[in-house]
Design a protein around this motif. Structure first.
Motif, short mmCIF file in Angstrom:
data_model
loop_
_atom_site.label_atom_id
_atom_site.label_comp_id
_atom_site.label_asym_id
_atom_site.label_seq_id
_atom_site.Cartn_x
_atom_site.Cartn_y
_atom_site.Cartn_z
N SER A 314 -10.09 -8.06 -2.78
CA SER A 314 -8.66 -7.47 -3.39
C SER A 314 -8.67 -8.35 -4.88
O SER A 314 -7.74 -7.84 -5.66
CB SER A 314 -7.63 -7.93 -2.34
N GLU A 315 -9.11 -9.43 -4.79
CA GLU A 315 -9.17 -10.18 -6.18
C GLU A 315 -9.81 -9.31 -7.37
O GLU A 315 -9.56 -9.41 -8.70
CB GLU A 315 -9.53 -11.56 -6.31
N VAL A 316 -10.96 -8.61 -6.91
CA VAL A 316 -11.81 -8.05 -7.90
C VAL A 316 -11.21 -6.51 -8.03
O VAL A 316 -10.72 -6.19 -9.15
CB VAL A 316 -13.21 -8.01 -7.37
N LEU A 317 -10.92 -5.97 -6.98
CA LEU A 317 -10.58 -4.35 -7.06
C LEU A 317 -8.86 -4.44 -7.10
O LEU A 317 -8.52 -4.81 -6.19
CB LEU A 317 -11.06 -3.76 -5.79
N GLN A 318 -8.65 -3.68 -7.96
CA GLN A 318 -7.07 -3.38 -8.03
C GLN A 318 -6.71 -2.35 -7.11
O GLN A 318 -5.69 -1.85 -6.75
CB GLN A 318 -6.62 -3.28 -9.57
N GLY A 319 -7.68 -1.59 -6.67
CA GLY A 319 -7.85 -0.31 -5.94
C GLY A 319 -9.12 0.36 -5.68
O GLY A 319 -10.04 0.07 -6.61
N ARG A 467 -7.68 6.10 -0.38
CA ARG A 467 -7.44 5.05 -1.37
C ARG A 467 -7.27 3.61 -0.68
O ARG A 467 -6.46 3.39 0.42
CB ARG A 467 -6.07 5.13 -2.26
N GLY A 468 -8.17 2.68 -1.15
CA GLY A 468 -8.00 1.48 -0.59
C GLY A 468 -7.00 0.64 -1.37
O GLY A 468 -7.12 0.07 -2.55
N GLN A 469 -5.82 0.33 -0.87
CA GLN A 469 -4.71 -0.33 -1.31
C GLN A 469 -4.54 -1.85 -0.99
O GLN A 469 -4.87 -2.07 0.27
CB GLN A 469 -3.46 0.65 -1.05
N LYS A 470 -3.93 -2.37 -1.87
CA LYS A 470 -3.87 -3.96 -1.70
C LYS A 470 -2.52 -4.32 -1.01
O LYS A 470 -1.41 -3.94 -1.35
CB LYS A 470 -3.98 -4.80 -2.95
N THR A 471 -2.32 -4.57 0.11
CA THR A 471 -1.12 -5.22 1.02
C THR A 471 -0.34 -6.43 0.26
O THR A 471 -1.43 -7.11 -0.33
CB THR A 471 -1.65 -5.21 2.39
N PRO A 472 0.84 -6.63 0.48
CA PRO A 472 1.13 -7.78 -0.13
C PRO A 472 0.66 -9.05 0.47
O PRO A 472 0.51 -10.27 -0.08
CB PRO A 472 2.80 -7.94 0.48
N HIS A 477 -6.37 -1.79 2.73
CA HIS A 477 -6.16 -0.66 4.00
C HIS A 477 -6.48 0.76 3.25
O HIS A 477 -5.93 0.70 2.29
CB HIS A 477 -4.99 -0.91 4.90
N LEU A 478 -7.09 1.54 3.90
CA LEU A 478 -7.22 2.98 3.69
C LEU A 478 -5.99 3.80 3.87
O LEU A 478 -5.30 3.69 4.85
CB LEU A 478 -8.57 3.42 4.34
N VAL A 479 -5.58 4.50 2.74
CA VAL A 479 -4.54 5.44 2.98
C VAL A 479 -4.92 6.77 2.26
O VAL A 479 -5.77 6.75 1.24
CB VAL A 479 -3.42 4.67 1.84
N HIS A 480 -4.57 7.83 3.01
CA HIS A 480 -4.93 9.04 2.61
C HIS A 480 -3.94 9.78 1.55
O HIS A 480 -2.62 9.44 1.71
CB HIS A 480 -4.77 10.28 3.95
#
Length: 882
Positions: A314-319, A467-472, A477-480
């Motif tokens: 998550s540090e590299v990928l913003q999404g 979409r792989g989204q970054k949680t707080p 986690h994957l989101v459709h």
């Protein structure tokens, strides 16, 4: 994380993972398959086990013990979905109710020779197969599902195509497999790489990214996919900052070089066409350099699973965005997996290895002791409590659709005489008979997903966008977030459906140009890199990032921000506005003054001053000047067709009459002092008829010119949108420029001749010094119109009308004031000068106001003229002098 420990198992079966040394696709001492009998048998080929490097066998004795192997969790899940589909079909009362499906699951061992060997064994029914030879009776074999990798499926398809044996793959995506000439019996329940890459391109376009990097594997798949995407992106106007290839044989030096190049790239979005191992190595390298804020887009759903499992990703990928081929979400499959146990399926020779990998334990050996510190599997472990990132995969069908496609095609074959000429016998079904019904199959899965194949044997279906989204908390986690439909509403193009208010980071070379600005390309840079320049005068840019500003329609003008066009306001010199009202009042006042002078002259028509000024010409001149003063009223107000026809023609004719009257008066005076002989022909030019004829001829000539103008190209109302940026100036277009120039030229020629004659006659005797008044009046007239020309051409809009009206009024006032006001002064205030004695030379200059007495001798003779002064010729009447 649990998956992190399993990454070698995940990456093991990928085509780009090269394992050196000898390999086997079978476990020593055991059969590498999972069989279950039935009326007809469906084969399955999956790369479940890949074996580690072992010592070369000497072939003098069977190998002792089992070689260490890696299990592909993904392939095992595919195999279990295959088993689940077969069991569900066998329980169905609607699909193949009187037929039991059997299966034979084979392990291809991540190798081409293993896949081909197992297929030959499946076709012949022998452990050691002999091509085209089957010994003894065997159950009918109708189709094969598999393999996981395209390279293995391609080798199998070449073999099975020789026998027209149907093969349905669940994950082989190479575009060449769509070639029915090479692979006539191959079908697949997903799209090819070409379709997936095109879907990735449409997603990039839909999300508004214009500046991307491409990271591709340096193999057939990476080169073909990245080349296709680069071509599609270029056609869509999207720029590629860097096109990086990762060598198929990875090394730390190559990986570091790729990571260093990615470090200097400015694009936020990276399109990824890598195998799993390269994906992992590049992501690790970027994490080491603390590069952040990137968004990776991939057509491989497994890439997102790797990113989810990697600490610090998550540090590299913003999404991250990934395309998942839309599979059926089958109820009951997660529960089926949760109840797996070696005791329930002892014929499954892969489940014990799966159990060891999943729970990190080892089954107790049948013979021998166990080393200390080794955790043994008890069999009491429960899969229900296991949490792993593949939970989303457990909800999908994977091999569910291929098995159901075969079952529906088999039911169509058994129930319809069309395919085989007679109803086929389940015990004697031939594989080639199933091929045509399989190509034409059409059905719906339990979640109402329609399954059908196109002409190339590829499944026609949609893509889910996850979409792989970054949680707080910093995890992924994957989101459709959307869906891509290849059967778009616009023919062959795909339709991308995204969630409303989906927030994505931007990836552009240059910031967007706001409305009112256009893009100016940078020198030597791609077209996506530009500067923002404001729109020029008369142009606008309604949207962002427009390549060039558009001109506003003629009836509109750009707003101050140049982001839209506003309607122009109609403008003309109206009576209601202050300038128009002032000019109209001046015109009426000047016309009234001319009429007052005319009335004064008519009242004192018998006075010497009026009689000496040629009363007929004076009256005509005053009447024409009054009409000239009223002529500007035609120039005021909204232009109409009638007003345009009368404006310039009335002005030209009236001023021609006025100037010709002045010319006639001036010629009469000039000739009167030069005609000395009685009976001379020139004396005929001094009569009233001659003067009237001159005025009539000059005026008729102008009337003829105006008639020719109106007959050829008359003036007409026009809308001028160029003079004023925010106004539509209503004006009269003059029509023929040549005819208008002739009319004005004739008037100018007449005025010049009049001024020249008056100027030459300015030195006549003082008693007849009205020539000086004529000269002064024509000087004012010519000066006004000479100043009018540059002012008229420099004025814009309705100012041109105001300039012309002012010039008409000024020239009229010049003639009226210069010629007649001095005479009015004499008539009204100097009555003693309005006598015959005062007009004669040498009389009435004593200052007493009375003429000398007749008794003086000198008065009996004609007084001699003053030195240098001329007198009229003999017999010239005084009324004809002026």
């Amino acid at each position: 994380m649990w998956l992190w420990a399993l990454l070698p198992a995940i990456l093991g079966p990928h085509p780009s993972v090269t394992l050196s040394g000898p390999f086997s696709w079978r476990l020593p001492g055991s059969s590498s398959r999972f069989d279950r009998p039935g009326d007809v048998v469906v084969g399955g080929s999956f790369s479940i086990l890949c074996f580690d490097e072992v010592t070369l066998f000497n072939f003098t004795a069977p190998p002792v013990g089992q070689a260490s192997s890696d299990l592909s969790l993904w392939s095992y899940l595919v195999a279990q979905s295959f088993v689940f589909a077969v069991e569900e079909i066998n329980r169905s009362v609607h699909l193949l109710p009187n037929l039991t499906l059997g299966f034979s699951i084979r392990n291809s061992g991540c190798s081409v020779h293993g896949a081909v060997f197992e297929m030959m064994s499946f076709l012949t029914g022998q452990e050691e197969p002999i091509p085209n030879y089957a010994c003894g009776p065997r159950l009918p074999r109708v189709a094969v599902v598999g393999d996981t990798r395209s390279a293995l499926s391609m080798a199998m398809a070449r073999l099975l195509g020789l026998y027209k044996f149907p093969q349905v793959s669940h994950s082989s995506t190479l575009p060449i497999l769509s070639d029915k000439a090479q692979f006539p019996s191959f079908l697949r329940t997903l799209a090819s790489d070409l379709t997936s890459c095109y879907a990735v391109t449409q997603l990039v376009v839909r999300l508004g990214w214009t500046w991307v990097d491409i990271l591709a594997q340096d193999d057939d798949y990476g080169q073909q996919a990245s080349s296709l995407v680069a071509r599609e992106l270029s056609q869509a106007g999207i720029c590629i900052e860097a096109h990086l290839y990762v060598p198929a044989q990875q090394s730390l030096e190559d990986t570091d070089a790729i990571v260093q190049r990615m470090q200097v790239c400015t694009a936020t979005v990276v399109l990824v066409f890598l195998n799993n191992l390269s994906f992992l190595l590049i992501l690790q390298g970027l994490l080491g350099l603390r590069i952040s804020g990137q968004v990776w887009v991939s057509s491989e759903s497994l890439h997102m699973a790797i990113a989810l499992s990697m600490p610090g990703a998550s540090e590299v990928l913003q999404g991250g965005f990934s395309l998942i081929f839309q599979s059926s979400h089958v109820p009951g499959f997660p529960e089926f997996l949760a109840h797996l146990h070696p005791s329930r399926t002892p014929e499954d020779m892969f489940i014990e290895r799966f159990w060891e990998v999943n729970f990190g334990c080892t089954w107790p050996p049948k013979n021998g002791s166990v080393a200390s510190g080794v955790q043994l599997c008890s069999g009491n472990e429960r899969l229900q409590s296991t949490e792993d990132p593949f939970w989303e995969a457990r909800k999908m069908d994977i091999a569910y659709t291929p098995v159901y496609s075969i079952a529906h095609a088999l039911q169509d074959l058994l129930g319809c005489e069309h395919w085989a000429g007679a109803r086929a016998d389940p015990g004697h079904v031939l594989p080639w008979q199933l091929l045509q019904p399989l190509r034409k199959v059409r059905f719906k899965t339990p979640d109402d997903t329609e399954v059908t194949f196109d002409a190339n044997g590829d499944l026609v279906s949609k893509f889910d966008i996850v979409r792989g989204q970054k949680t707080p908390e910093g995890s992924f986690h994957l989101v459709h977030v959307g869906q891509i439909d290849p059967r778009g509403s616009s023919g062959s193009s795909m339709t991308v459906h995204l969630q409303e208010n989906l927030q994505v980071p931007s990836s552009v070379c240059s910031r967007s140009c706001v409305p009112g600005f256009s893009q100016t390309p940078r020198q030597g840079a791609p077209h996506c890199c530009f500067e923002c320049s404001p729109c020029p005068e008369g142009h606008f840019a309604e949207h962002t990032d427009v390549p060039r500003c558009l001109p506003c329609p003629e009836e509109q003008y750009p707003s101050p921000a140049r982001d839209r066009c506003l309607p122009r306001t109609e403008a003309f010199l109206a009576f209601e506005e202050p300038l128009g009202l002032a000019l109209a009042a001046a015109a009426v006042g000047l016309a009234g003054l001319a009429l007052l002078v005319l009335g004064l002259f008519l009242r004192h028509r018998d006075s010497p001053v009026v009689r000496a000024n040629n009363r007929a010409l004076s009256h005509t001149l005053l009447a024409s000047l009054a009409l000239c003063a009223l002529c500007p009223l035609l120039f005021l107000g909204r232009p109409t067709a009638v007003a345009c026809l009368l404006r310039q023609t009335t002005f030209a004719v009236l001023f021609t009459v006025a100037v010709s009257c002045v010319l006639a008066k001036t010629l009469t005076v000039a000739l009167a002092f030069r005609v000395t002989r009685p009976g001379s022909r020139a004396r005929a030019c001094l009569g009233p008829r001659a003067s009237s004829s001159l005025v009539l001829v000059a005026s008729l000539t102008q009337v003829a010119l105006c008639g020719l103008w109106l007959g050829t190209s008359p003036p007409f109302p026009d809308r001028d949108v160029r003079s004023e940026p925010r106004l539509v100036v209503l004006r009269c277009q003059e029509g023929s420029g040549l005819a208008f120039s002739c009319v004005l030229g004739y008037l100018g020629l007449l005025a010049g001749a009049t001024f020249s004659v008056a100027f030459l006659a300015r030195g006549l005797p003082a008693a007849f010094n009205e020539t000086r008044l004529l000269t002064f009046g024509m000087l004012l007239f010519c000066s006004v119109w000479l100043a009018f020309l540059p002012l008229y051409h420099s004025a814009r809009g309705k100012s041109t009308v105001a300039v012309e009206v002012f010039s008409i009024l000024a020239s009229t006032a010049g003639l009226l004031g210069g010629i007649f006001l001095p005479k009015c002064y004499i008539i009204l205030l100097r009555t003693e000068q309005s006598t015959p004695a005062w007009l004669r030379p040498g009389w009435g200059r004593s200052g007493t106001g009375r003429a000398p007495g007749p008794r003086r001798r000198a008065s009996r003779r004609p007084a001699p003229g003053r030195p240098g002064q001329r007198t009229p010729g003999p017999g010239v009447p005084g009324s004809a002098l002026l």
